[in-house]
Motif scaffolding. Structure first.
Motif, PDB file in Angstrom:
ATOM      1  N   MET A  45       0.841  -1.170   0.000  1.00 24.33           N
ATOM      2  CA  MET A  45       0.000   0.000   0.000  1.00 24.33           C
ATOM      3  C   MET A  45       0.891   1.240   0.000  1.00 24.33           C
ATOM      4  O   MET A  45       1.803   1.364   0.785  1.00 24.33           O
ATOM      5  CB  MET A  45      -0.886   0.004   1.254  1.00 24.33           C
ATOM      6  CG  MET A  45      -1.649   1.309   1.415  1.00 24.33           C
ATOM      7  SD  MET A  45      -2.715   1.407   2.860  1.00 24.33           S
ATOM      8  CE  MET A  45      -1.544   1.674   4.159  1.00 24.33           C
ATOM      9  N   SER A  46       0.624   2.117  -0.904  1.00 24.51           N
ATOM     10  CA  SER A  46       1.365   3.374  -0.921  1.00 24.51           C
ATOM     11  C   SER A  46       0.618   4.415  -0.084  1.00 24.51           C
ATOM     12  O   SER A  46      -0.580   4.335   0.111  1.00 24.51           O
ATOM     13  CB  SER A  46       1.546   3.875  -2.359  1.00 24.51           C
ATOM     14  OG  SER A  46       0.282   4.153  -2.936  1.00 24.51           O
ATOM     15  N   ILE A  47       1.371   5.379   0.415  1.00 23.05           N
ATOM     16  CA  ILE A  47       0.806   6.475   1.201  1.00 23.05           C
ATOM     17  C   ILE A  47       1.154   7.769   0.488  1.00 23.05           C
ATOM     18  O   ILE A  47       2.284   7.965   0.050  1.00 23.05           O
ATOM     19  CB  ILE A  47       1.378   6.485   2.637  1.00 23.05           C
ATOM     20  CG1 ILE A  47       0.951   5.216   3.368  1.00 23.05           C
ATOM     21  CG2 ILE A  47       0.908   7.717   3.392  1.00 23.05           C
ATOM     22  CD1 ILE A  47       1.538   5.087   4.755  1.00 23.05           C
ATOM     23  N   VAL A  48       0.173   8.656   0.367  1.00 24.73           N
ATOM     24  CA  VAL A  48       0.361   9.929  -0.317  1.00 24.73           C
ATOM     25  C   VAL A  48       0.279  11.051   0.710  1.00 24.73           C
ATOM     26  O   VAL A  48      -0.705  11.168   1.436  1.00 24.73           O
ATOM     27  CB  VAL A  48      -0.717  10.127  -1.411  1.00 24.73           C
ATOM     28  CG1 VAL A  48      -0.537  11.479  -2.077  1.00 24.73           C
ATOM     29  CG2 VAL A  48      -0.661   9.003  -2.424  1.00 24.73           C
ATOM     30  N   LEU A  49       1.343  11.855   0.802  1.00 22.34           N
ATOM     31  CA  LEU A  49       1.348  13.036   1.657  1.00 22.34           C
ATOM     32  C   LEU A  49       1.133  14.251   0.768  1.00 22.34           C
ATOM     33  O   LEU A  49       1.951  14.532  -0.103  1.00 22.34           O
ATOM     34  CB  LEU A  49       2.690  13.180   2.388  1.00 22.34           C
ATOM     35  CG  LEU A  49       3.069  12.081   3.364  1.00 22.34           C
ATOM     36  CD1 LEU A  49       4.483  12.311   3.881  1.00 22.34           C
ATOM     37  CD2 LEU A  49       2.090  12.023   4.509  1.00 22.34           C
ATOM     38  N   THR A  68      -3.092  16.611   3.841  1.00 20.25           N
ATOM     39  CA  THR A  68      -3.794  15.347   4.034  1.00 20.25           C
ATOM     40  C   THR A  68      -2.874  14.157   3.820  1.00 20.25           C
ATOM     41  O   THR A  68      -1.859  14.242   3.146  1.00 20.25           O
ATOM     42  CB  THR A  68      -4.984  15.229   3.062  1.00 20.25           C
ATOM     43  OG1 THR A  68      -4.482  15.309   1.713  1.00 20.25           O
ATOM     44  CG2 THR A  68      -6.015  16.321   3.291  1.00 20.25           C
ATOM     45  N   ILE A  69      -3.295  13.039   4.420  1.00 19.03           N
ATOM     46  CA  ILE A  69      -2.612  11.770   4.232  1.00 19.03           C
ATOM     47  C   ILE A  69      -3.653  10.802   3.686  1.00 19.03           C
ATOM     48  O   ILE A  69      -4.744  10.682   4.228  1.00 19.03           O
ATOM     49  CB  ILE A  69      -2.053  11.233   5.572  1.00 19.03           C
ATOM     50  CG1 ILE A  69      -1.117  12.252   6.221  1.00 19.03           C
ATOM     51  CG2 ILE A  69      -1.347   9.902   5.358  1.00 19.03           C
ATOM     52  CD1 ILE A  69      -0.702  11.884   7.626  1.00 19.03           C
ATOM     53  N   SER A  70      -3.338  10.116   2.592  1.00 16.34           N
ATOM     54  CA  SER A  70      -4.294   9.165   2.021  1.00 16.34           C
ATOM     55  C   SER A  70      -3.574   7.939   1.498  1.00 16.34           C
ATOM     56  O   SER A  70      -2.358   7.928   1.340  1.00 16.34           O
ATOM     57  CB  SER A  70      -5.093   9.828   0.894  1.00 16.34           C
ATOM     58  OG  SER A  70      -4.229  10.235  -0.147  1.00 16.34           O
ATOM     59  N   LYS A  71      -4.366   6.890   1.243  1.00 12.83           N
ATOM     60  CA  LYS A  71      -3.833   5.700   0.612  1.00 12.83           C
ATOM     61  C   LYS A  71      -3.582   6.021  -0.857  1.00 12.83           C
ATOM     62  O   LYS A  71      -4.096   7.001  -1.396  1.00 12.83           O
ATOM     63  CB  LYS A  71      -4.830   4.548   0.731  1.00 12.83           C
ATOM     64  CG  LYS A  71      -5.074   4.104   2.151  1.00 12.83           C
ATOM     65  CD  LYS A  71      -6.082   2.979   2.189  1.00 12.83           C
ATOM     66  CE  LYS A  71      -6.441   2.610   3.609  1.00 12.83           C
ATOM     67  NZ  LYS A  71      -7.517   1.605   3.657  1.00 12.83           N
ATOM     68  N   GLY A  72      -2.819   5.187  -1.516  1.00 15.20           N
ATOM     69  CA  GLY A  72      -2.521   5.393  -2.932  1.00 15.20           C
ATOM     70  C   GLY A  72      -3.761   5.443  -3.801  1.00 15.20           C
ATOM     71  O   GLY A  72      -3.777   6.083  -4.846  1.00 15.20           O
ATOM     72  N   ALA A 124      -9.107   7.920   2.443  1.00 11.80           N
ATOM     73  CA  ALA A 124      -8.504   8.521   3.640  1.00 11.80           C
ATOM     74  C   ALA A 124      -8.038   7.463   4.629  1.00 11.80           C
ATOM     75  O   ALA A 124      -8.608   6.385   4.716  1.00 11.80           O
ATOM     76  CB  ALA A 124      -9.508   9.449   4.312  1.00 11.80           C
ATOM     77  N   ILE A 125      -6.965   7.780   5.367  1.00 14.44           N
ATOM     78  CA  ILE A 125      -6.521   6.915   6.454  1.00 14.44           C
ATOM     79  C   ILE A 125      -6.501   7.676   7.775  1.00 14.44           C
ATOM     80  O   ILE A 125      -6.067   7.152   8.778  1.00 14.44           O
ATOM     81  CB  ILE A 125      -5.139   6.277   6.173  1.00 14.44           C
ATOM     82  CG1 ILE A 125      -4.082   7.323   5.882  1.00 14.44           C
ATOM     83  CG2 ILE A 125      -5.224   5.262   5.088  1.00 14.44           C
ATOM     84  CD1 ILE A 125      -2.693   6.753   5.710  1.00 14.44           C
ATOM     85  N   GLY A 126      -6.976   8.893   7.780  1.00 15.38           N
ATOM     86  CA  GLY A 126      -7.052   9.663   9.021  1.00 15.38           C
ATOM     87  C   GLY A 126      -5.764  10.407   9.304  1.00 15.38           C
ATOM     88  O   GLY A 126      -4.708  10.107   8.768  1.00 15.38           O
ATOM     89  N   GLY A 127      -5.881  11.393  10.175  1.00 18.47           N
ATOM     90  CA  GLY A 127      -4.706  12.186  10.521  1.00 18.47           C
ATOM     91  C   GLY A 127      -4.443  13.271   9.502  1.00 18.47           C
ATOM     92  O   GLY A 127      -5.034  13.309   8.440  1.00 18.47           O
ATOM     93  N   LYS A 128      -3.554  14.158   9.866  1.00 20.85           N
ATOM     94  CA  LYS A 128      -3.177  15.236   8.960  1.00 20.85           C
ATOM     95  C   LYS A 128      -1.688  15.481   9.042  1.00 20.85           C
ATOM     96  O   LYS A 128      -1.101  15.409  10.116  1.00 20.85           O
ATOM     97  CB  LYS A 128      -3.901  16.536   9.327  1.00 20.85           C
ATOM     98  CG  LYS A 128      -5.364  16.564   8.976  1.00 20.85           C
ATOM     99  CD  LYS A 128      -5.951  17.911   9.268  1.00 20.85           C
ATOM    100  CE  LYS A 128      -5.810  18.768   8.032  1.00 20.85           C
ATOM    101  NZ  LYS A 128      -6.476  20.054   8.124  1.00 20.85           N
TER     102      LYS A 128
END
Length: 141
Positions: free
Chosen positions: A1-5, A11-15, A19-23
């Motif tokens: 799974m990639s993470i996009v900042l 925001t932080i999201s999955k590829g 959303a995966i929560g948090g900022k």
């Protein structure tokens, strides 16, 4: 799974965009483009980055990757992470070993594999914090 900042939106999201929560409220980057050479027995500053936490509960992820070109005069580079004037993320030392966050211990002339470390800091502050990566060679002990 990639993470996009997304530094613009914070925001932080999955590829896949979910959303995966948090900022990620702030992202700060610095790089060292010049050479490091020192005969000092003290740590000298290699890189600096400043950040201001938004809350006392903020976490700061410090990530550092250091490539090394060894001229065979020094076969170890001791690196120490500092928050303002205090050394943090220091490994325990035995005997008279040099305290360090990490050590690049490679010999031979030429470019070595970059060494990477990460540290999740909890500074409990809303004031600007300066993080430093400092280094010294093994021939300076």
């Amino acid at each position: 799974m990639s993470i996009v900042l997304n530094g613009t939106a914070g925001t932080i999201s999955k590829g896949d965009g979910s959303a995966i929560g948090g900022k990620a409220i702030q992202i700060v980057q610095t790089q060292k483009l010049d050479d490091f050479s020192s005969t000092s027995a003290s740590y000298v500053t290699l890189m600096t980055a400043a950040i201001t936490p938004s809350a006392t509960s903020s976490k700061i992820l410090v990530s550092c990757s250091l490539p090394l070109v060894n001229n065979d005069d020094v076969n170890h580079l001791y690196c120490q992470l500092y928050r303002d004037s205090s050394a943090i993320a220091t490994a325990d030392t035995l005997g008279n070993n040099t305290p360090a966050t990490f050590v690049i211990a490679q010999t031979g002339v030429g470019t070595q594999t970059p060494q990477t470390f990460q540290w999740l800091d909890s500074p409990s502050s809303t004031s600007e914090i300066d993080y430093y990566v400092k280094g010294k060679g093994s021939n300076t002990n």
